[in-house]
Write an enzyme that holds these catalytic residues in place. Structure first.
Site, PDB file in Angstrom:
ATOM      1  N   GLU A  42       0.875  -1.167   0.000  1.00  8.70           N
ATOM      2  CA  GLU A  42       0.000   0.000   0.000  1.00  8.70           C
ATOM      3  C   GLU A  42       0.916   1.222   0.000  1.00  8.70           C
ATOM      4  OE1 GLU A  42      -2.776   0.268   3.261  1.00  8.70           O
ATOM      5  OE2 GLU A  42      -3.463   2.229   2.574  1.00  8.70           O
ATOM      6  N   ARG A 267       5.084 -12.782   9.691  1.00  4.50           N
ATOM      7  CA  ARG A 267       5.757 -11.545   9.326  1.00  4.50           C
ATOM      8  C   ARG A 267       7.083 -11.455  10.079  1.00  4.50           C
ATOM      9  NH1 ARG A 267       1.969  -7.790   9.186  1.00  4.50           N
ATOM     10  NH2 ARG A 267       3.324  -5.986   9.233  1.00  4.50           N
ATOM     11  N   LYS A 277       4.312   0.860  10.080  1.00  7.31           N
ATOM     12  CA  LYS A 277       4.443   2.051   9.234  1.00  7.31           C
ATOM     13  C   LYS A 277       3.976   3.299   9.978  1.00  7.31           C
ATOM     14  CE  LYS A 277       3.196   0.104   4.923  1.00  7.31           C
ATOM     15  NZ  LYS A 277       2.400   0.199   3.727  1.00  7.31           N
TER      16      LYS A 277
HETATM   17  P1  ATP Z   1      -0.250  -1.505   6.636  1.00  2.00           P
HETATM   18  O1  ATP Z   1      -1.130  -2.459   5.886  1.00  2.00           O
HETATM   19  O2  ATP Z   1      -0.523  -1.386   8.076  1.00  2.00           O
HETATM   20  O3  ATP Z   1      -0.092  -0.190   5.964  1.00  2.00           O
HETATM   21  P2  ATP Z   1       1.806  -3.351   5.997  1.00  2.00           P
HETATM   22  O4  ATP Z   1       3.109  -3.441   6.698  1.00  2.00           O
HETATM   23  O5  ATP Z   1       0.920  -4.526   5.956  1.00  2.00           O
HETATM   24  O6  ATP Z   1       1.180  -2.102   6.632  1.00  2.00           O
HETATM   25  P3  ATP Z   1       1.657  -3.256   3.111  1.00  2.00           P
HETATM   26  O7  ATP Z   1       2.104  -2.171   2.234  1.00  2.00           O
HETATM   27  O8  ATP Z   1       0.237  -3.623   3.104  1.00  2.00           O
HETATM   28  O9  ATP Z   1       2.106  -2.828   4.565  1.00  2.00           O
HETATM   29  O10 ATP Z   1       2.564  -4.534   2.882  1.00  2.00           O
HETATM   30  C1  ATP Z   1       2.864  -5.045   1.624  1.00  2.00           C
HETATM   31  C2  ATP Z   1       3.209  -6.484   1.744  1.00  2.00           C
HETATM   32  O11 ATP Z   1       4.328  -6.663   2.598  1.00  2.00           O
HETATM   33  C3  ATP Z   1       2.074  -7.281   2.323  1.00  2.00           C
HETATM   34  O12 ATP Z   1       1.908  -8.465   1.563  1.00  2.00           O
HETATM   35  C4  ATP Z   1       2.507  -7.584   3.710  1.00  2.00           C
HETATM   36  O13 ATP Z   1       1.987  -8.795   4.155  1.00  2.00           O
HETATM   37  C5  ATP Z   1       4.033  -7.617   3.587  1.00  2.00           C
HETATM   38  N1  ATP Z   1       4.646  -7.238   4.846  1.00  2.00           N
HETATM   39  C6  ATP Z   1       4.466  -6.103   5.534  1.00  2.00           C
HETATM   40  N2  ATP Z   1       5.161  -6.108   6.677  1.00  2.00           N
HETATM   41  C7  ATP Z   1       5.809  -7.287   6.726  1.00  2.00           C
HETATM   42  C8  ATP Z   1       6.688  -7.903   7.662  1.00  2.00           C
HETATM   43  N3  ATP Z   1       7.036  -7.305   8.797  1.00  2.00           N
HETATM   44  N4  ATP Z   1       7.170  -9.137   7.363  1.00  2.00           N
HETATM   45  C9  ATP Z   1       6.828  -9.741   6.217  1.00  2.00           C
HETATM   46  N5  ATP Z   1       5.997  -9.232   5.303  1.00  2.00           N
HETATM   47  C10 ATP Z   1       5.490  -8.014   5.540  1.00  2.00           C
END
Ligand code: ATP
Ligand code: MG
Length: 566
Positions: A42, A267, A277
């Site tokens: 995102e 994760r 984030k």
């Molecule tokens: P948010 O959704 O709260 O903004 P997010 O960390 O999930 O934060 P995204 O941009 O949705 O951010 O993440 C993109 C991809 O990265 C998703 O598929 C998510 O599952 C993966 N991802 C995010 N954080 C982690 C992490 N700490 N470890 C592994 N994969 C992650």
């Protein structure tokens, strides 16, 4: 510079439960034997090391199984998304060494398609327009122990729903006054299945579609449909989406479209680090760091600026593997991976961080000579360089003690040490200023010990780095350290901001370096012998006054705890 032999160990070395699923699917001939993954960020922040895990996994699987991986911006929430984030995400994925070719997609490109599939759900009697407020919807939803209650609007006719949904799109209703909901089961044990919201009214300009839309789809609906449209075969996401999988499957079954398999993995959590984030944004906005790419940030751009090479991050992601259970990875393992990756490629140089002058009394006043130094003992092919030596040199202040404890093998009065690549010296005197601070020491050198050994092969325990006082160049070192002082800043019973390390950056502009450093190209990784790995940050580098970021010290706490140290 690349180091792929180092991190591509072949797929067997990295087998995991996701590979097992894919291999079974390939053996069964599922998906026409295709593997198609996606990385779906995102664009509401910069990518961090947790995202790197997901990137390495998604792009890595596609590469290993001859498939494809898409980059898809999950941009369904206009209130937090920006072009700046889109640009940084693209730069970071490329820098990590992955390429989406022509497959740069945006969920917002599917808005029309998403809308028509939502109409299809209405036509199937599987979705309805609901006038409850957000708060009422929450109330009606029930709890884990109690079933929810059905909305009074749940039984509107298909015609009425279709009409209302079209008018929602046309902008006839105020923000928040109506939503489109899936009609599933208000008594489901899974709260996600209790008639979740699919569309909401929100008059916000979108970074791509501008003001074309005043209704926006919710993540759960947009995500599975986007996966389906792109022909994704394996949709990998983090564990918190496990409870959303029934909904993912429900939408695709109702719509009767291509149905990828969602697979959840744990994760990445890292000690001494925050990866949310929202919290990273707080650090930026409240000025705790100098921006998203501050070298203390766990963002990919921060690590890049700190001097982590991309292959060190891939190495790390390889090592931590992929599991089904959450855990916290010791940040020392990341630091170990970066040392291991830099050890093989980093040119060695001598830099004195806290100079103390040494006068070599018996070395002729006007004499100068050049001594040969090895550029990298791990890589004989890159050869040697010349280091100038003369009567006055600098050593590290901490390498001299006037009154040393018994185990101190560095310099002290009457003691002999080796100057790396140069001579043996013996301390003969100490000069102090009025306050008693040592300002200079005097030594004698053994002319027979040129290059660091003597004909009688007598032993010295200490070897010091040094630079010629006359030839050395000043240098500024940005001494970065961990940003937090506690292992789990997010879990403590207090605001994570209370655990920021006040010493996370110290600027040292007293350093003196051997002349070789003057010719360093921006972007070069160096090892300052006995001190650490340093990076010529291209953003603020000049040959006149070199600035180096400390990437990591040489002390390897991971090797120690895991018993791998020498
Ligand atoms: P948010 O959704 O709260 O903004 P997010 O960390 O999930 O934060 P995204 O941009 O949705 O951010 O993440 C993109 C991809 O990265 C998703 O598929 C998510 O599952 C993966 N991802 C995010 N954080 C982690 C992490 N700490 N470890 C592994 N994969 C992650
Ligand atoms: Mg997310």
């Amino acid at each position: 510079m690349n180091n792929d032999s180092n991190d591509r160990k072949g797929k067997n070395a990295r087998s995991n439960f996701i590979r097992a699923i894919i291999e079974k699917d390939l053996a069964d001939g599922k998906n026409n034997k295709n593997v198609h993954t996606r990385f779906p960020p995102e664009p509401n922040g910069y990518l961090h090391i947790g995202h790197a895990k997901s990137i390495c996994l998604n792009f890595g699987l596609a590469k290993d199984y001859g498939g494809k991986c898409n980059l898809r911006f999950d941009d369904t929430n206009p209130s937090k998304e920006e072009q700046e984030y889109v640009d940084s995400i693209k730069e970071d994925v490329h820098w990590l060494g992955y390429d989406w070719e022509d497959r740069e997609f945006y969920a917002s490109d599917y808005f029309e398609r998403l809308y028509s599939l939502a109409e299809k759900l209405v036509e199937l009697g599987k979705a309805y327009v609901c006038d409850l407020s957000a708060e009422q919807i929450r109330e009606y939803r029930g709890t884990l122990k109690e079933p929810g209650r059905e909305s009074p609007y749940r039984n509107r006719s298909i015609e009425e729903n279709l009409d209302l949904f079209r008018r929602m799109r046309a902008g006839e209703f105020p923000d928040g006054s109506k939503v489109l909901r899936a009609k599933i089961d208000m008594a489901s044990g899974n709260l996600n299945m209790r008639d979740p919201v699919i569309y909401r009214i929100m008059r916000k300009s979108h970074h791509r579609t501008k003001d074309d839309w005043c209704i926006y789809p919710m993540y759960d609906f947009a995500h599975c449909v986007s996966d389906s449209i792109e022909g994704i075969t394996h949709s990998l996401c983090t564990l918190e989406f496990e409870d959303h999988r029934p909904l993912y499957d429900w939408f695709l079954e109702q719509l009767d479209v291509h149905h990828p398999q969602q697979i959840e993995f744990a994760r990445l959590n890292l000690s001494y680090t925050v990866l949310s984030k929202r919290k990273l944004l707080t650090l930026v906005e409240e000025g705790f760091v100098q921006g998203w790419n501050d070298p203390r940030m766990p963002t990919i751009s921060g690590l890049r600026k700190r001097g982590y090479p991309p292959w060190s991050i891939r190495n790390f992601c390889d090592r931590i593997g992929v599991a089904k259970a959450d855990s916290v990875v010791d940040v020392a393992l990341l630091e170990h991976a970066v040392r291991e990756s830099l050890n093989k490629v980093a040119q060695r140089v001598m830099v004195v961080m806290d100079p103390l002058k040494v006068v070599v009394e018996n070395y002729p006043k006007e004499k100068e000579e050049e001594l040969e130094a090895i550029n990298n003992p791990e890589d004989p092919e890159i050869g040697t360089r010349k280091v100038p030596f003369c009567r006055e040199i600098y050593i590290e202040r901490s390498d001299f003690l006037e009154d040393p404890p018994s185990k101190f093998f560095r310099l002290s009065p009457g003691k002999e040490v080796r100057l790396r690549y140069a001579y043996y010296i013996t301390c003969t005197g100490v000069k102090k200023d009025d306050s008693g601070r040592i300002i200079e020491i005097t030594c004698r050198y053994d002319p027979e010990s040129r290059g660091g050994t003597t004909p009688d092969k007598r032993k010295v325990k200490g070897t010091l780095h040094w630079v010629s006082a006359k030839h050395s160049v000043p240098l500024t070192a940005m001494l970065y350290d961990r940003l937090f002082t506690v292992p789990s800043p997010e879990k403590e019973n207090s605001d994570f901001r209370n655990f920021i390390n006040p010493e996370s950056l110290r600027v040292n502009n007293k350093c003196m370096a051997e002349p070789f450093v003057k010719n360093t190209a921006p972007g070069t990784f160096l090892q300052f012998e006995r001190v650490g790995y340093f990076f010529a940050d291209p953003d603020n580098y000049s040959h006149e006054k070199p600035i180096f970021n400390r990437t990591v010290t040489l002390r390897d706490t991971w090797a120690r705890i895991s018993g791998r140290g020498k």
